[in-house]
Design an enzyme around this catalytic site. Structure first.
Site, short mmCIF file in Angstrom:
data_model
loop_
_atom_site.label_atom_id
_atom_site.label_comp_id
_atom_site.label_asym_id
_atom_site.label_seq_id
_atom_site.Cartn_x
_atom_site.Cartn_y
_atom_site.Cartn_z
N THR A 59 40.49 -1.11 -21.14
CA THR A 59 41.80 -1.72 -21.39
C THR A 59 42.24 -2.49 -20.15
O THR A 59 42.20 -1.95 -19.04
CB THR A 59 42.84 -0.63 -21.72
N GLU A 70 45.85 11.35 -18.49
CA GLU A 70 45.79 10.41 -19.60
C GLU A 70 46.86 10.67 -20.65
O GLU A 70 47.51 9.76 -21.13
CB GLU A 70 44.42 10.45 -20.28
#
Lengths: 399, 371
Positions: free
Chosen positions: A162, A245
C-alpha cells in the site's frame, strides 16, 4: 453504564473538535476512495497542521513530537477527525506501523532522522513484507539480502504494498540465511524507496482499480547501519510491526444496513419478508461490532488493557459488506449490474463495494488466519501442524 | 464511555457463579431431567431465595434487595450458565416486571414480598397453539373480571402460583394477573424437549383475574414487558452459550485423534472461533439492552430485539457445535452437551421465536426513521 465522556475526556473532545473545525470542513456523506497528486498534497498539508497543533500521534511521547496522551485520547481524536473531511490514509501505515518499529529497533540516528519528518507529513512510509509466495505464511518470503562489506545487496519482489508509489522509505523484511528454518533467517531493513534499483509497478486489481503495488528490488544496496534489529531477528522485529497493524487499519468504507434499507425503500421493496429478516441480521451484526468497540473504549477509558473482543472486527465487517452488496445488487435485479454512477441507484456504491469486498476479506489477515488467531490466542487451542518447523529454508518447498 | 458492568456488579456475578457452581451442578440439573415427578429443583429455588436473588430487582419497600436491573442481568447470565432448573425467568422477569410495570399498589403489596421470599412462582401464559400468538386475535378472553380460554404450552405452568395471562378484552390485548389456585383453573403437564423446565396446559373456566394496568395501555404494556424480559433472557442465553463454547474448547484440547488434539484442526478451530465471535456480538448487544433496560431508554425496543436475536443465534450455534465437537460422545445421554442444546431451543422460543423479534426490530427501526 453510560456512554458519556469523563470530564477530562469531554474537555479533550471539545479541544479536538475546535481544532478540527478551524481547519477542515465537516464530512458531507461522501465515501469515495481518494488518490492522486492533489489528494497527496492535501494530506501532507493536513498532517503538518495536525502535528503543529499537537494532535498527530497522541500517545507518542512529547520528545518525538507526540502529545504524551492516553490511548483513550487517541480514540476520541479519531472519532472527531472521522467527522471531518480529513485526508489521513497516506500516513496510516507509516505512523501506525513503520515508525513504531523504527522507534523500537532503530538507532538514535534513525529516530532523529526519520520520526519527526514522518510525523509532520514530509516523508511517507510503506511496509514491505508480503510476497507472491508469502502472504498468510509471510515468514516464507524469498527476497534475498546478501552481505557485501558494510552493505547488503537486495534482490527480490514484494507485493500488495500500500502506498509504495508515493512512499519515501519502507521497512523491508528479507531473507539473509537460507540454511536455517524459515523464521530464523530473516532480517529487517530501512530502504530508500527512491533508490534506482527499486521499481514500483501498480497491480491491476480484480476490482479494476490500481491502488496497490508490486515492488521489485534489483541490486539495491542498503548500508548495514540501516538494519533494524540483529541479523536473523527480522521475524521478531516484524511481529512488533504487525502488532501495531490492528491499530493502523481503519474502518472499511462501503454501504451498511442503513444504506441498503434506504435502497429498499427507494425501490419499494421494504415489505419483502425475507429482506426484512436479513436486514435484522445485518443490524444485529453492525451493532455488535460498534458496541464491541465501546467495550474496548471503556477499558481504555479506565486505563485498562482491552480484552480480546476487539479481534472480531474485520471478520464481521468484511463479510457483512460482501453480503450487503450482494443483496443490494439482487434487490435491483438485472439493473443491479449497472456500474454507471449516474444511472445506478445510490451512485453504484453497492456495485463498487461488491468488487472491493473480496479484497477486504484477505487484506490485513484473511478470515482464515484471523480465526486461527482467535482459536489459538484467545481460546488456547493448539497450533496447526507445522511440517516446516525445523526444516532449513533451502530445503522447503515454497509457493 | 462506561459500557461495562461496575466492580460491584462483577463481584455479584463472581459470587453467583461460585454459589451456582457448587449448588447447581449438572448432576443436580439432571435430577430434574431424569425424574418425571420433579418439575423443578426446590433445593436450588430455596437457595437462591435465601441469597436474595428473587428479590434483587424488587424495591426494599416491598421486601426486595432494591438492586437495579443491571444486577438482574449479571444474575441472569449466571443462571443461564448453570442451566438452573428453576422458574427464575417466569417469576423474576415476567411476574415481577409485570407488577412493577403495570401493577396496582395493592397488587404489588400482595405479591412482591412473597416473590422475594420464594413462595410465589410466576408464569407467562401466552401461546395458544402452533405459531406465534397474534395479540390482536387472542382466543383467551377477559370479560367481567373473568378469564376464559386455553393456553398451551405455559412454561412453569404446572408449578406457578400466579400467571400473567395475555387475553382479549373487548378486542384489545391485555395482561391479566390470575391466581392459579382459583377454582376453574385446570392444569395438565405437557412433555417438551427440555424437561429441565416444566410446561403445562392451562385451561381457564370463568377464573377471576385482575387486569394489570388500563385496557387502553394493554398492548403497550405487553410489548414493554416482553422487551424487558427479552433483555434479561438474553443474558441467560449468553451464559449458556459461553459455557458451551468453553466445553467444546476444553474437549478439543483433550481429545486426541490421528495422534494429536482434535482442536489442532482448522475445521474445529474455526468453528469454535466463530462461536466465540457470535458470543461477543451477543454480549455487546446484550450490554446495550441492559443499558436501555436500566435507564428506561426510548431505544429499548430495538435494543431488546437486537439483544434477543444475537443471543438466540449465539446459543443455538454454540450448543449444536458443542455436540458436533464432542463427536459420538456428544450424542450420548450421559454427556452434558444435550442439556445445552435443549435449553438453547427453549430460550429461543419461550418469548417468541427470532422471526417475530426480527419483525419487531425492523418495525422499531422504521418507526425511528419515520420520526
Amino acid at each position: 453504564m453510560d456512554f458519556n465522556d469523563t470530564k477530562e475526556e469531554a474537555e479533550f473532545r471539545a479541544e479536538a473538535n475546535a481544532f478540527l473545525k478551524s481547519h477542515l470542513k465537516e464530512k458531507t456523506g461522501g465515501r469515495r476512495r481518494e488518490s492522486g497528486a492533489e489528494f497527496l498534497a492535501r494530506a501532507k498539508a493536513w498532517q503538518k497542521t495536525k502535528a503543529e497543533g499537537g494532535f498527530a500521534q497522541i500517545t507518542w511521547p512529547k520528545e518525538v513530537g507526540g502529545r504524551g496522551g492516553t490511548p483513550m485520547q487517541q480514540v476520541i481524536w479519531n472519532q472527531e477527525e472521522g467527522k471531518f473531511d480529513a485526508p489521513t490514509s497516506p500516513f496510516q501505515i507509516g505512523l501506525g506501523m513503520c515508525i513504531p518499529t523504527v522507534v523500537a529497533f532503530g538507532s538514535d540516528e534513525h529516530k532523529k532522522r526519520y520520526v519527526r519528518k514522518a510525523l509532520i507529513g514530509e516523508e511517507i512510509w510503506c511496509q514491505l513484507f508480503s510476497e507472491p509466495v508469502a502472504g498468510s505464511d509471510v515468514a516464507g518470503l524469498k527476497t534475498r539480502a546478501v552481505k557485501d562489506g558494510d552493505e547488503w545487496v537486495i534482490n527480490g519482489q514484494k507485493v500488495w504494498t500500500t502506498g509504495a508509489q508515493f512512499s519515501d522509505y519502507g521497512i523491508l523484511l528479507t531473507r539473509t540465511d537460507t540454511s536455517v528454518p524459515k523464521h530464523k533467517g530473516l532480517t529487517m531493513f530501512i530502504v530508500n524507496m527512491k533508490d534506482p534499483g527499486v521499481e514500483v509497478r501498480p497491480i491491476h486489481q480484480a476490482s479494476g482499480g490500481r491502488e496497490f503495488n508490486e515492488v521489485y528490488f534489483t541490486d539495491v544496496r542498503i548500508p548495514d547501519s540501516d538494519r533494524l534489529g540483529d541479523v536473523g531477528q527480522g521475524w521478531k522485529v516484524g511481529l512488533v510491526t504487525l502488532m501495531n497493524e490492528r491499530l493502523a487499519v481503519g474502518g472499511s468504507p462501503g454501504p451498511d444496513y442503513s444504506e441498503i434499507m434506504e435502497l429498499a425503500k427507494e425501490l419499494g421493496l421494504m415489505d419483502d419478508a425475507a429482506f426484512r429478516e436479513k436486514l435484522a441480521d445485518w443490524y444485529v451484526q453492525a451493532q455488535g461490532y460498534k458496541l464491541t468497540k465501546f467495550r474496548t473504549q471503556t477499558a481504555l477509558s479506565r486505563g485498562e488493557t482491552p480484552g480480546p473482543e476487539n479481534s472480531i472486527g474485520k471478520i464481521i465487517t468484511a463479510n457483512q459488506l460482501q453480503d450487503i452488496c450482494n443483496s443490494g445488487i439482487e434487490l435491483e435485479d438485472h439493473f443491479g449490474l449497472i456500474m454507471d454512477e449516474d444511472l445506478s441507484p445510490m451512485k453504484a456504491i453497492f456495485q463498487s463495494s461488491f468488487l472491493w469486498a473480496p479484497g477486504l476479506r484477505i487484506a490485513g489477515g484473511t478470515d482464515e488466519i484471523l480465526k486461527n488467531i482467535i482459536a489459538e490466542r484467545v481460546l488456547g487451542l493448539p497450533q496447526d501442524v507445522r511440517v516446516d518447523k525445523d526444516v532449513p529454508f533451502e530445503q522447503l518447498r515454497v509457493g | 464511555m462506561n459500557f461495562d458492568f461496575s466492580e460491584d456488579q462483577k463481584f455479584l456475578a463472581e459470587q453467583a457463579r461460585k454459589y451456582l457452581s457448587e449448588t447447581c451442578t449438572t448432576a443436580e440439573v439432571r435430577k430434574v431431567l431424569d425424574d418425571e415427578s420433579m418439575a423443578f429443583h426446590e433445593g436450588i429455588w430455596k437457595g437462591i431465595a435465601e441469597m436474595g436473588w428473587l428479590g434483587a430487582s424488587i424495591p426494599e419497600a416491598y421486601g426486595g434487595l432494591g438492586l437495579g436491573m443491571l444486577e438482574m442481568c449479571v444474575l441472569a447470565e449466571e443462571m443461564g450458565r448453570a442451566l438452573a432448573p428453576v422458574p427464575f425467568s417466569s417469576t423474576a422477569y415476567i411476574l415481577t416486571e409485570a407488577l412493577k410495570l403495570a401493577g396496582s399498589e395493592a397488587q404489588k403489596e400482595a405479591l412482591l414480598p412473597k416473590i422475594a421470599e420464594g413462595s410465589v412462582i410466576g408464569a407467562l401464559a401466552s401461546s395458544e397453539g402452533p405459531g406465534a400468538p397474534d395479540l390482536s386475535k387472542l382466543s383467551t378472553s377477559f370479560a367481567n373480571g373473568l378469564v376464559n380460554g386455553t393456553k398451551i404450552p405455559v412454561l412453569d405452568g404446572d408449578i406457578a402460583t400466579h400467571a400473567v395471562v395475555l387475553a382479549c378484552e373487548g378486542g384489545k390485548p391485555v395482561p391479566v394477573l390470575v391466581d392459579l389456585s382459583a377454582p376453574g383453573v385446570s392444569r395438565k403437564t405437557v412433555k417438551t424437549l427440555d424437561p429441565t423446565r416444566s410446561h403445562a396446559e392451562l385451561v381457564f373456566k370463568d377464573v377471576p383475574g385482575e387486569r394489570l394496568g388500563e385496557t387502553a395501555d394493554g398492548a403497550a404494556n405487553i410489548a414493554t414487558l416482553m422487551d424487558r424480559a427479552a433483555v434479561l433472557l438474553s443474558f441467560e442465553q449468553i451464559g449458556g452459550a459461553d459455557r458451551a463454547v468453553e466445553m467444546a474448547t476444553d474437549y478439543a484440547k483433550e481429545r486426541y485423534a490421528f495422534g494429536r488434539p482434535i482442536g489442532g484442526n482448522q475445521a474445529i478451530k474455526h468453528k469454535l472461533a466463530e462461536g466465540w465471535v457470535k458470543n461477543q456480538v451477543a454480549r455487546s448487544n446484550a450490554y446495550y439492552g441492559a443499558w436501555a433496560l436500566s435507564t428506561d431508554a426510548v431505544e429499548l425496543p430495538e435494543a431488546a430485539a437486537a439483544s434477543r436475536l444475537a443471543a438466540c443465534e449465539a446459543f443455538w450455534f454454540a450448543s449444536k457445535e458443542n455436540i458436533q465437537t464432542h463427536g459420538g460422545m456428544g450424542f450420548t445421554w450421559e454427556v452434558d452437551c444435550h442439556l445445552f442444546y435443549r435449553r438453547a431451543k427453549l430460550l429461543a422460543v419461550q418469548l417468541g421465536a427470532p422471526k417475530l423479534w426480527k419483525e419487531n426490530l425492523i418495525g422499531a427501526l422504521e418507526t425511528k426513521n419515520a420520526a
